[in-house]
Design an enzyme around this catalytic site. Structure first.
Site, PDB file in Angstrom:
ATOM      1  CG  ASP A  99      31.138  50.110  35.980  1.00 27.37           C
ATOM      2  OD1 ASP A  99      30.513  49.165  36.511  1.00 27.37           O
ATOM      3  OD2 ASP A  99      31.730  50.984  36.636  1.00 27.37           O
ATOM      4  CE1 TYR A 145      38.729  42.075  38.213  1.00 29.57           C
ATOM      5  CE2 TYR A 145      37.525  41.911  40.284  1.00 29.57           C
ATOM      6  CZ  TYR A 145      37.796  42.582  39.115  1.00 29.57           C
ATOM      7  OH  TYR A 145      37.136  43.748  38.845  1.00 29.57           O
ATOM      8  CE  LYS A 189      44.235  43.774  22.911  1.00 26.15           C
ATOM      9  NZ  LYS A 189      43.760  44.772  21.911  1.00 26.15           N
ATOM     10  CG  ASP A 213      35.212  45.595  37.065  1.00 26.54           C
ATOM     11  OD1 ASP A 213      34.130  45.835  37.644  1.00 26.54           O
ATOM     12  OD2 ASP A 213      36.245  46.255  37.257  1.00 26.54           O
ATOM     13  CG  ASP A 216      40.823  46.637  21.182  1.00 25.39           C
ATOM     14  OD1 ASP A 216      40.256  45.547  20.954  1.00 25.39           O
ATOM     15  OD2 ASP A 216      41.843  47.007  20.561  1.00 25.39           O
TER      16      ASP A 216
HETATM   17  C1  IPM Z   1      31.916  45.096  40.601  1.00 25.26           C
HETATM   18  C2  IPM Z   1      32.887  45.897  41.450  1.00 25.26           C
HETATM   19  C3  IPM Z   1      33.831  44.933  42.143  1.00 25.26           C
HETATM   20  C4  IPM Z   1      34.607  44.211  41.070  1.00 25.26           C
HETATM   21  C5  IPM Z   1      34.763  45.591  43.185  1.00 25.26           C
HETATM   22  C6  IPM Z   1      33.972  46.306  44.258  1.00 25.26           C
HETATM   23  C7  IPM Z   1      35.702  44.599  43.807  1.00 25.26           C
HETATM   24  O1  IPM Z   1      33.551  46.833  40.670  1.00 25.26           O
HETATM   25  O2  IPM Z   1      31.169  44.291  41.173  1.00 25.26           O
HETATM   26  O3  IPM Z   1      31.904  45.291  39.398  1.00 25.26           O
HETATM   27  O4  IPM Z   1      35.630  44.717  40.591  1.00 25.26           O
HETATM   28  O5  IPM Z   1      34.197  43.122  40.699  1.00 25.26           O
HETATM   29 MG    MG Z   2      32.855  46.966  38.662  1.00 25.31          MG
END
Ligand code: IPM
Ligand code: MG
Length: 356
Positions: free
Chosen positions: A250, A135, A190, A246, A222
C-alpha cells in the site's frame, strides 16, 4: 480460454465492467463467466465465497477479480465477512505468489504526494507471499489471559510462522523476477525480533547461492517503510511475507500518485492466477461513476501475459493506457490542473478507442 469474472463489492462491478469491455474489444473471444463474491455473494446466498463461485474459479484458466468489502459487513462473524472470499480464493487455489508492481507513470508524477525527483521513473516490484504468515497461522483466537499482570482478561492472539519450503518457493519467484529486471532483490523481515524472520533471512541467504547473478540484500521492515519514502528508486524487487507485504505494498502504491493505477497478480506454481487491482472496494465512492478503472484494465493485461500467454494483446492494452494518459484523460483520483476529468465509463471507452 475460460475467465472467471468476480466483480465483488463497492466499485468492483464498475471497474470490472470496463476491463471486460477492453477484453471484448481485443478480438479473440474469451469465455467470460461471472459469479458473485464477497458481500454481494453474502447478500445473495449467505456466504462470501459460495461453492459455485469457488468451483468456477477452480475450473477457469484465470480469474479477473474486482474488490470486496464494505463497512456494513463489519459486524458479521469473521468467517462470513467479504474479505474471507479473497483469502479463501488465495488459499484454496494455492495462489502463493503476489506480484505488486509500483510504477510511476511520467504523466502522473505530479499526482504523487512526494517530490517529482524522488518518484519520477519509479518502477519497483513487490513480491508478497500470500498463503502463509500470521494471516493463516494456527492457533489464533480470543481467550482468557494467563499473563501474570492481566490474568483473567480477554486477550487476542495470532500465530506467525513460515516453513523453509514456503520461503524457498517465494524466494525463487523473486529471484527469477529479478533476473528479468535489474537483478536486485531486497528481502524484508524483522529478524532482529522475530524467529520467523530469522529463519526467513537464513533461507533467503542460502537460496541466493543459486542465483549468483542476482544481488540479495536484507532490510528490517521498519527501515524498509522509511526507505520507501526516502529513496524508493533504490529498490528493484522487494520480497517479503504476507503481513509486511500487505503494508509495504500500500505504501509503495501511493508513491506512484494513485493506488487506482496499480494492477496485481496472484499466481500458483503453474502460473494460473487471480488478477485484481491493488486497491480495495472504496465503498465511499461506489456507484458514483468516478472510480479509476485503469488498475483493473492493467490487471487484465497482466492476466493475458502471465496466465494466457497472450503477450501481444497484453502489450496492446498497456500501450492504450499510456495513450489515454498522454491524451490528458484523468479520473478524479489522478486529476491535476490542466488535464481532462473523465468518468469510469469514459475512461474505459477511451482505452477501447486507443486499442484501435
Ligand atoms: C490486500 C487486502 C487484503 C489483504 C484484505 C482485503 C484481506 O488488503 O489484498 O492487500 O490483507 O491481503
Ligand atoms: Mg492490503
Amino acid at each position: 480460454m475460460k475467465i472467471a469474472v468476480l466483480p465483488g463489492d463497492g466499485i468492483g462491478p464498475e471497474i470490472v465492467a470496463e476491463a471486460v469491455k477492453v477484453l471484448k474489444a481485443l478480438g479473440p473471444t474469451f469465455d467470460l463467466e461471472e459469479a458473485p463474491v464477497g458481500g454481494a455473494a453474502y447478500d445473495l446466498s449467505g456466504h462470501p465465497l459460495p461453492p459455485a463461485t469457488l468451483e468456477l474459479a477452480k475450473s477457469a484458466d484465470a480469474i479477473l477479480f474486482g474488490a470486496v468489502g464494505d463497512w456494513k459487513y463489519d459486524t458479521l462473524a469473521r468467517e462470513l465477512r467479504p474479505e474471507q472470499a479473497i483469502l479463501g480464493l488465495r488459499k484454496h487455489l494455492a495462489l502463493f505468489a503476489n506480484f505488486r508492481p509500483a510504477i510511476c507513470y511520467p504523466e502522473l508524477t505530479a499526482a504523487s504526494s512526494l517530490k517529482p525527483e524522488i518518484v519520477g521513473g519509479l518502477d519497483i516490484l513487490i513480491v508478497r507471499e500470500l498463503n502463509g504468515d500470521i494471516y493463516f497461522g494456527q492457533p489464533r483466537g480470543i481467550r482468557t489471559s494467563e499473563h501474570a499482570l492481566f490474568k483473567g482478561a480477554r486477550e487476542g492472539f495470532d500465530t506467525m510462522h513460515y516453513s523453509e519450503p514456503e520461503v524457498i518457493r517465494i524466494g525463487k519467484v523473486a529471484f527469477e523476477a529479478a533476473r528479468k529486471r535489474s537483478k536486485k532483490v531486497c528481502s524484508v523481515d524483522k529478524a532482529n525480533v522475530l524467529e520467523t524472520s530469522q529463519l526467513w533471512r537464513d533461507v533467503m541467504t542460502k537460496l541466493a547461492a543459486d542465483y549468483p547473478d542476482v544481488e540479495l540484500s536484507h532490510m528490517y521492515v521498519d527501515n524498509a517503510a522509511m526507505q520507501l519514502v526516502k529513496a524508493p528508486k533504490a529498490f528493484d524487487v522487494v520480497v517479503t511475507g504476507n503481513l509486511f507485504g500487505d503494508i509495504l505494498s500500500d505504501e509503495a502504491a501511493m508513491l506512484t500518485g494513485s493506488i487506482g493505477m496499480l494492477p496485481s497478480a496472484s499466481l500458483d506454481k503453474n502460473n494460473k492466477g487471480l488478477y485484481e487491482p491493488s486497491h480495495g472496494s472504496a465503498p465511499d465512492i461506489a456507484g458514483k461513476g468516478i472510480a479509476n478503472p485503469l488498475a483493473t484494465i492493467l490487471s487484465a493485461a497482466m492476466m493475458l501475459r502471465y496466465s494466457l500467454g497472450m503477450t501481444g494483446e497484453a502489450n496492446r492494452i498497456e500501450k492504450a493506457v499510456q495513450t489515454v494518459l498522454q491524451q490528458g484523460l484523468r479520473t478524479a483520483d489522478i486529476y491535476t490542473e490542466g488535464t481532462q476529468r473523465v468518468s469510469t465509463v469514459q475512461m474505459g471507452d477511451a482505452v477501447v478507442a486507443a486499442l484501435a
